[in-house]
Design an enzyme around this catalytic site. Structure first.
Site, PDB file in Angstrom:
ATOM      1  N   ASP A 135      21.206  36.838  23.369  1.00  0.00           N
ATOM      2  CA  ASP A 135      21.258  37.784  24.489  1.00  0.00           C
ATOM      3  C   ASP A 135      22.601  37.585  25.183  1.00  0.00           C
ATOM      4  O   ASP A 135      22.682  37.031  26.283  1.00  0.00           O
ATOM      5  CB  ASP A 135      20.080  37.547  25.431  1.00  0.00           C
ATOM      6  CG  ASP A 135      18.755  37.868  24.749  1.00  0.00           C
ATOM      7  OD1 ASP A 135      18.561  39.034  24.380  1.00  0.00           O
ATOM      8  OD2 ASP A 135      17.951  36.947  24.546  1.00  0.00           O
ATOM      9  N   ARG A 158      12.572  28.671  16.669  1.00  0.00           N
ATOM     10  CA  ARG A 158      13.625  27.667  16.448  1.00  0.00           C
ATOM     11  C   ARG A 158      14.858  27.912  17.321  1.00  0.00           C
ATOM     12  O   ARG A 158      15.608  26.991  17.599  1.00  0.00           O
ATOM     13  CB  ARG A 158      14.030  27.636  14.965  1.00  0.00           C
ATOM     14  CG  ARG A 158      12.991  26.912  14.093  1.00  0.00           C
ATOM     15  CD  ARG A 158      13.423  26.869  12.650  1.00  0.00           C
ATOM     16  NE  ARG A 158      13.403  28.180  12.030  1.00  0.00           N
ATOM     17  CZ  ARG A 158      14.455  28.806  11.504  1.00  0.00           C
ATOM     18  NH1 ARG A 158      15.643  28.247  11.495  1.00  0.00           N
ATOM     19  NH2 ARG A 158      14.322  30.008  10.961  1.00  0.00           N
ATOM     20  N   GLY A 159      15.058  29.154  17.744  1.00  0.00           N
ATOM     21  CA  GLY A 159      16.174  29.449  18.645  1.00  0.00           C
ATOM     22  C   GLY A 159      15.974  28.734  19.982  1.00  0.00           C
ATOM     23  O   GLY A 159      16.890  28.096  20.508  1.00  0.00           O
ATOM     24  N   HIS A 160      14.748  28.830  20.533  1.00  0.00           N
ATOM     25  CA  HIS A 160      14.460  28.109  21.782  1.00  0.00           C
ATOM     26  C   HIS A 160      14.603  26.604  21.566  1.00  0.00           C
ATOM     27  O   HIS A 160      15.105  25.889  22.430  1.00  0.00           O
ATOM     28  CB  HIS A 160      13.026  28.377  22.247  1.00  0.00           C
ATOM     29  CG  HIS A 160      12.742  29.804  22.609  1.00  0.00           C
ATOM     30  ND1 HIS A 160      11.934  30.619  21.854  1.00  0.00           N
ATOM     31  CD2 HIS A 160      13.162  30.556  23.658  1.00  0.00           C
ATOM     32  CE1 HIS A 160      11.849  31.805  22.423  1.00  0.00           C
ATOM     33  NE2 HIS A 160      12.591  31.804  23.517  1.00  0.00           N
ATOM     34  N   TYR A 220       6.434  31.894  23.684  1.00  0.00           N
ATOM     35  CA  TYR A 220       6.308  32.280  22.279  1.00  0.00           C
ATOM     36  C   TYR A 220       7.519  31.739  21.519  1.00  0.00           C
ATOM     37  O   TYR A 220       8.300  32.477  20.917  1.00  0.00           O
ATOM     38  CB  TYR A 220       6.134  33.788  22.099  1.00  0.00           C
ATOM     39  CG  TYR A 220       5.230  34.070  20.925  1.00  0.00           C
ATOM     40  CD1 TYR A 220       3.859  33.848  21.033  1.00  0.00           C
ATOM     41  CD2 TYR A 220       5.733  34.491  19.704  1.00  0.00           C
ATOM     42  CE1 TYR A 220       3.020  34.051  19.942  1.00  0.00           C
ATOM     43  CE2 TYR A 220       4.893  34.700  18.619  1.00  0.00           C
ATOM     44  CZ  TYR A 220       3.541  34.477  18.751  1.00  0.00           C
ATOM     45  OH  TYR A 220       2.711  34.675  17.678  1.00  0.00           O
ATOM     46  N   LEU A 275      16.669  35.145  15.304  1.00  0.00           N
ATOM     47  CA  LEU A 275      15.314  34.807  15.736  1.00  0.00           C
ATOM     48  C   LEU A 275      15.052  35.413  17.112  1.00  0.00           C
ATOM     49  O   LEU A 275      15.917  35.383  17.989  1.00  0.00           O
ATOM     50  CB  LEU A 275      15.127  33.293  15.811  1.00  0.00           C
ATOM     51  CG  LEU A 275      15.197  32.522  14.507  1.00  0.00           C
ATOM     52  CD1 LEU A 275      14.601  31.127  14.687  1.00  0.00           C
ATOM     53  CD2 LEU A 275      14.487  33.226  13.375  1.00  0.00           C
ATOM     54  N   ARG A 334      10.195  38.776  19.667  1.00  0.00           N
ATOM     55  CA  ARG A 334       9.745  40.139  19.349  1.00  0.00           C
ATOM     56  C   ARG A 334       9.691  40.403  17.843  1.00  0.00           C
ATOM     57  O   ARG A 334       9.135  41.420  17.427  1.00  0.00           O
ATOM     58  CB  ARG A 334      10.656  41.174  20.014  1.00  0.00           C
ATOM     59  CG  ARG A 334      10.505  41.212  21.531  1.00  0.00           C
ATOM     60  CD  ARG A 334      11.220  42.409  22.133  1.00  0.00           C
ATOM     61  NE  ARG A 334      10.841  42.634  23.514  1.00  0.00           N
ATOM     62  CZ  ARG A 334      11.534  42.192  24.568  1.00  0.00           C
ATOM     63  NH1 ARG A 334      12.648  41.510  24.396  1.00  0.00           N
ATOM     64  NH2 ARG A 334      11.108  42.448  25.797  1.00  0.00           N
ATOM     65  N   VAL A 378      20.324  31.381  16.402  1.00  0.00           N
ATOM     66  CA  VAL A 378      19.699  30.850  15.179  1.00  0.00           C
ATOM     67  C   VAL A 378      19.177  32.045  14.389  1.00  0.00           C
ATOM     68  O   VAL A 378      18.575  32.957  14.962  1.00  0.00           O
ATOM     69  CB  VAL A 378      18.559  29.869  15.523  1.00  0.00           C
ATOM     70  CG1 VAL A 378      17.899  29.345  14.259  1.00  0.00           C
ATOM     71  CG2 VAL A 378      19.090  28.712  16.371  1.00  0.00           C
TER      72      VAL A 378
HETATM   73  O1  PAF Z   1      16.029  35.179  27.729  1.00  0.00           O
HETATM   74  C1  PAF Z   1      14.909  35.107  28.250  1.00  0.00           C
HETATM   75  O2  PAF Z   1      13.926  34.643  27.648  1.00  0.00           O
HETATM   76  C2  PAF Z   1      14.692  35.639  29.656  1.00  0.00           C
HETATM   77  O3  PAF Z   1      15.466  36.764  29.891  1.00  0.00           O
HETATM   78  C3  PAF Z   1      14.928  34.575  30.747  1.00  0.00           C
HETATM   79  C4  PAF Z   1      16.351  34.086  30.756  1.00  0.00           C
HETATM   80  C5  PAF Z   1      13.970  33.407  30.521  1.00  0.00           C
HETATM   81  C6  PAF Z   1      14.625  35.174  32.131  1.00  0.00           C
HETATM   82  O4  PAF Z   1      13.315  35.637  32.214  1.00  0.00           O
END
Ligand code: PAF
Length: 276
Positions: free
Chosen positions: A146, A30-32, A27, A180, A183, A172
């Protein structure tokens, strides 16, 4: 971009070296994509995984309703220049009888998210260790959003000697400061307007710090901002050491403000360097 879903296919598709790895639960936002961009710049071959990891969700948490859209994610990753997408099912990651867990001990996993979500970091460490062994990356990319997870992964890599460089990438944000997160889709339009309160509280703490105020004064400023939005039920607001995450009573360089809590529709977390 190739997509594979089994360990055997993954092994066959990996180059010998030069792998940058971005583990995700999908899901994508832009952060990913910022993680992917950074990986793209620093590595000849980029692998992304999408796996909603049941081990890191507690009972009653959102594992079953966690947003999923593999086709959309695949298109975004293709466009971002990813070489290989690993999207395994639960039975591939945790075959029948899988009984091993990776546990980082101590305050790093007992405090904050660890206290609110028992078992969460064991689930994260277990899946990240397994993914590192499967993908064998040279570098792996994690969002600072995180922040505690980033430190737990760094600790695990150091303690177990994984030959991986863990790279933290800045959060981001939306225009109003909301970090971002996948959730954020849970938020009603009404709540969405109030959700920047986390960032505003962190910013208020930083402002006090930059003006020469004490840690206690900064915390009071942050609490004052949170109190303006009673729908946000705080789990914690703290100023902590950037490496140990222990609460501070005096400033140290890099001191981090951390905050987490619940709106009716979703639990949100955020953090910010408040004392540069
Ligand atoms: O940050 C996340 O999306 C998850 O905790 C990770 C690092 C992919 C592990 O499931």
């Amino acid at each position: 971009m190739r997509t594979v879903s089994t360990v055997a296919e993954l092994r066959a598709a990996l180059p010998r070296e030069g792998v940058g790895f971005v583990p995700t639960m999908g899901y994508l936002h832009r952060g990913h994509l910022a993680l992917v961009e950074r990986a793209r710049r620093e590595n000849p071959f980029v692998v992304v995984s999408i796996f909603v990891n049941p081990l890191q969700f507690g009972p009653g948490e959102d594992y079953h309703r966690y947003p999923r859209d593999l086709e959309r994610d695949r298109a975004l990753l293709q466009e971002a220049g990813v070489d290989l997408l690993f999207a395994p099912g639960v039975e591939e990651m945790y075959p029948e009888g899988f009984a091993t867990r990776v546990q980082v001990e101590g305050p790093l996993t007992a405090l904050w998210e660890g206290a609110v979500r028992p078992g969460h970091f064991q689930g994260v460490a277990t899946v990240v260790a397994r993914l590192f062994l499967l993908v064998q990356p040279q570098r792996a990319y994690f969002g600072e959003k995180d922040y505690q997870q980033l430190l737990v992964v760094r600790r695990m890599v150091r303690d177990l000697g994984f030959p991986v460089e863990v790279v933290g990438v800045p959060t981001v944000r939306e225009e109003d400061g909301l970090a971002l997160s996948s959730r954020n889709v849970y938020l009603s339009p009404e709540t969405r307007k109030k959700a920047s309160v986390l960032y505003r509280a962190l910013s208020a703490m930083r402002e006090v710090a930059l003006k020469g105020g004490s840690v206690a004064e900064a915390l009071r400023a942050g609490e004052g901002v949170l109190a303006e939005v009673p729908e946000f039920r705080k789990d914690y607001l703290a100023i902590v050491h950037p490496e140990t995450l222990l609460p501070l009573s005096d400033w140290v360089a890099g001191a981090r403000g951390i905050v987490a809590g619940r709106f009716p529709e979703a639990r949100l977390i955020d953090n910010l360097e408040v004392y540069p």
